[in-house]
Design a protein around this motif. Structure first.
Motif, PDB file in Angstrom:
ATOM      1  N   GLU A  71       0.843  -1.191   0.000  1.00 25.18           N
ATOM      2  CA  GLU A  71       0.000   0.000   0.000  1.00 25.18           C
ATOM      3  C   GLU A  71       0.880   1.243   0.000  1.00 25.18           C
ATOM      4  N   VAL A  72       0.444   2.267  -0.722  1.00 28.54           N
ATOM      5  CA  VAL A  72       1.134   3.549  -0.690  1.00 28.54           C
ATOM      6  C   VAL A  72       0.590   4.329   0.508  1.00 28.54           C
ATOM      7  N   PRO A  74       0.215   7.796   2.990  1.00 32.65           N
ATOM      8  CA  PRO A  74       0.052   9.229   2.714  1.00 32.65           C
ATOM      9  C   PRO A  74       1.384   9.969   2.541  1.00 32.65           C
ATOM     10  N   SER A  75       2.438   9.480   3.196  1.00 34.25           N
ATOM     11  CA  SER A  75       3.764  10.113   3.106  1.00 34.25           C
ATOM     12  C   SER A  75       4.451   9.826   1.780  1.00 34.25           C
ATOM     13  N   GLY A  76       3.877   8.870   0.996  1.00 33.30           N
ATOM     14  CA  GLY A  76       4.532   8.451  -0.240  1.00 33.30           C
ATOM     15  C   GLY A  76       5.370   7.197  -0.055  1.00 33.30           C
ATOM     16  N   ASN A  77       5.602   6.816   1.189  1.00 30.41           N
ATOM     17  CA  ASN A  77       6.313   5.570   1.471  1.00 30.41           C
ATOM     18  C   ASN A  77       5.375   4.398   1.210  1.00 30.41           C
ATOM     19  N   TYR A  78       5.924   3.199   1.246  1.00 37.32           N
ATOM     20  CA  TYR A  78       5.135   2.000   1.016  1.00 37.32           C
ATOM     21  C   TYR A  78       5.052   1.157   2.284  1.00 37.32           C
TER      22      TYR A  78
END
Length: 91
Positions: A71-72, A74-78
């Motif tokens: 999942e992506v 909100p911070s852009g991390n996975y």
């Protein structure tokens, strides 16, 4: 080509996934079709039913119980999840 049920059947056949119907003895062991986990089933567990989870078991495997998710955030991390089914909970 373009018929999802036919394409799915071909993929299952190519990978040796058994698709025959279960016998009556097996079906009698199943919970009712409207069964849902209760609070006791979820106690001490995280509920991932809203997450897209994909099996990583090899072709021909008879106990499909290993899966991953991604999942992506909100911070852009996975967030990468490794999911191992606890089938003994239901035995």
């Amino acid at each position: 080509v373009g018929d999802r049920s036919v394409e799915s059947a071909v993929i299952l056949h190519e990978h040796g996934v058994i698709t025959r119907e279960f016998g009556e003895a097996v079906l009698r062991c199943l919970p009712p079709a409207d069964w849902k986990p209760d609070a006791g089933d979820l106690e001490g567990r995280e509920d991932f039913r809203s997450v897209c989870v994909c099996s990583v078991d090899p072709p021909g495997c008879k106990d499909i119980d290993d899966a991953v998710s991604c999942e992506v955030l909100p911070s852009g991390n996975y967030s990468v999840g490794v999911h191992i089914a606890d089938v003994t909970h239901f035995v």
